[in-house]
Design a protein around this motif. Structure first.
Motif, mmCIF file in Angstrom:
data_model
loop_
_atom_site.group_PDB
_atom_site.id
_atom_site.type_symbol
_atom_site.label_atom_id
_atom_site.label_comp_id
_atom_site.label_asym_id
_atom_site.label_seq_id
_atom_site.Cartn_x
_atom_site.Cartn_y
_atom_site.Cartn_z
ATOM 1 N N UNK A 42 0.802 -1.229 0.000
ATOM 2 C CA UNK A 42 0.000 0.000 0.000
ATOM 3 C C UNK A 42 0.834 1.278 0.000
ATOM 4 N N UNK A 43 2.154 1.149 -0.203
ATOM 5 C CA UNK A 43 3.079 2.297 -0.241
ATOM 6 C C UNK A 43 3.143 3.048 1.090
ATOM 7 N N UNK A 44 2.764 2.393 2.171
ATOM 8 C CA UNK A 44 2.734 3.076 3.467
ATOM 9 C C UNK A 44 3.784 2.511 4.421
ATOM 10 N N UNK A 45 4.478 3.411 5.113
ATOM 11 C CA UNK A 45 5.397 3.025 6.179
ATOM 12 C C UNK A 45 5.231 4.014 7.328
ATOM 13 N N UNK A 46 5.609 3.584 8.515
ATOM 14 C CA UNK A 46 5.512 4.443 9.678
ATOM 15 C C UNK A 46 6.871 4.995 10.069
ATOM 16 N N UNK A 47 6.948 6.312 10.211
ATOM 17 C CA UNK A 47 8.161 6.937 10.732
ATOM 18 C C UNK A 47 8.018 7.081 12.240
#
Length: 205
Positions: A42-47
């Protein structure tokens, strides 16, 4: 507040906020794997920031920001240049046991902000005034005409991301629940750092 499985990129001093962009250069193998995985899903990552520098798997702060890979450049040697656009803050519920090279958490993800917040005129004026003092104390050259054209959210969150505050201070800015609260904390931090610099000490970076 919906719960989600989030793959995270722990990076000290890097602050992502909803609606803001964060350019990143990805070179470590585990984070290359993180980008490959995110692009396949989903092209999502958490910083999120690590809490201190202890060991190869340092504990994490309780709050981070979910981001969407809005731009990506794949380099020939396997590295990436990406731009991450902030979506919403999240709070860590627990870290998950995984076999991936990168860390994953269960997180409560906040609703994305629906509209831009605004500051009172006095808050905006004080922020611009303290920003000028801060820039002068640290020897920064700033296009103040361009700054004056920024909306309140872009100004406050932009300063939060780029100012040379230490990781713990950056974390307090992320955790501020309103734009007004974040603005107040930035003003306090700029006054502290400015005093340290005028007194001949080091900055908080």
């Amino acid at each position: 507040m919906p719960t989600a499985r989030v793959s995270v990129f722990p990076l000290s001093g890097a602050l992502l906020l909803p609606g803001m962009d964060l350019p990143l250069h990805i070179f470590e193998p585990r984070y290359r794997a993180l980008i490959h995985d995110a692009m396949a899903r989903d092209r999502r990552i958490g910083m999120i920031q690590p809490r201190g520098g202890g060991g190869p798997v340092p504990p994490l702060f309780d709050m981070g920001c979910l981001g969407h890979v809005s731009q990506i450049e794949a380099l020939e040697d396997g590295r990436f240049n990406i731009v991450l656009t902030g979506l919403a803050r999240f709070r860590v519920v627990r870290e998950l046991p995984v076999t991936t090279q990168f860390r994953q958490i269960e997180a409560d993800v906040e609703q994305a902000p629906q509209e831009d917040e605004v500051l009172h005129a006095v808050e905006r004026g004080t922020l611009e005034q303290e920003s000028r003092k801060f820039a002068e104390a640290l020897g920064y050259v700033v296009d103040w005409t361009a700054v004056s054209r920024l909306d309140d959210m872009a100004l406050v969150n932009g300063i939060a991301q780029i100012a040379p505050f230490d990781p713990a201070a950056k974390q307090t800015l992320l955790e501020a629940d309103t734009l007004s609260e974040r603005c107040e904390r930035i003003i306090q931090l700029m006054q502290i750092v400015g005093r340290i610099e005028r007194d001949g000490g080091a900055t908080m970076q």
